[in-house]
Scaffold this active site. Structure first.
Site: not given
Ligand code: G3P
Length: 229
Positions: A16, A98, A146, A151, A186
């Site tokens: 990230k 994403h 996701e 997240i 997570g």
């Protein structure tokens, strides 16, 4: 140095824009991934910031994913991420859509096509089983489910919302059995990683559980060990 072969199950470590994982630290994470791969045999790839891709690929054997590409061509596309540039920097694949960098379905389709033209493996992120079904028709290499609310939460999708993982696996395999399903959000420990595989996922996407861990090597090793079957 061993040659790292990308296989499933896979851990895709998304770096990230964390302060702990940019620049030289992105290289450090790729080397940690290399050590864990050597120890466990589990495939591990890293997705650094796009500007760090070339530095990471020349410094480590760890396969590298871009966090994004744009479906543009050589020419007048200022500010875009050209697939050819990402491939030339040594990337193995790319994430698309994403949750933190979402794009319309038509753009996902065009990006998958462009990625294939330059031999980049595609992992398309989706937030729901419905979206997984739509993306499966576009023939990416993998789909990563996701749920956005998990997240960075430390609460794993594989234990808090197992049905979304197994639902995505079933739906995608019915539509296009060639597409692998990964899951993320997570995930922090071995139990989370193991639960993901039990639900039919072929791997995990993880970020904060490793990047922000006190000992990232230990955290990544725990995930990889749990995926050895
Ligand atoms: O791409 C991985 C990701 O969005 C999951 O993030 O921090 O919950 O592992 P995290």
């Amino acid at each position: 140095m061993s040659v790292v072969i990308v296989d499933y199950p896979i851990i895709l470590l998304n770096l990230k824009t964390y302060e702990q994982s940019m620049g030289q630290k992105a290289i450090d994470f790729a080397r940690i991934a290399e050590r864990v791969n050597e120890k466990t045999g589990i495939s591990i790839a890293v997705a650094p910031q796009i500007i760090d891709i070339a530095a990471v690929t020349v410094s480590s054997e760890t396969p590298v994913f871009s966090q994004h590409i744009d479906p543009v061509y050589y020419g007048k596309y200022t500010g875009h991420v050209l697939p050819e540039a990402v491939a030339e920097a040594g990337a193995y694949g790319t994430l698309l859509n994403h949750s933190e960098c979402q794009i319309p379905l038509e753009q996902i389709e065009a990006s998958i096509k462009r990625a294939k033209e330059v031999d980049l493996v595609t992992v398309v992120c989706v937030e729901s089983v419905d979206m997984a079904k739509k993306v499966a028709l576009l023939n990416p290499d993998a789909i990563a489910i996701e749920p956005p609310e998990l997240i960075g939460s430390g609460i794993s999708v594989s234990t808090a919302q197992p049905e979304i993982v197994s639902g995505a696996v079933e739906a995608v395999h019915t539509i296009n059995p060639d597409v692998k399903v990964l899951c993320g959000a997570g995930i922090t420990n071995g139990e989370d990683a193991s639960a993901a595989l039990d639900l039919g996922a072929k791997g995990i996407l993880v970020a904060s559980g490793v990047v922000k861990a006190e000992d990232p090597y230990k955290a990544l090793l725990e995930l990889a060990r749990a995926m050895q079957r």
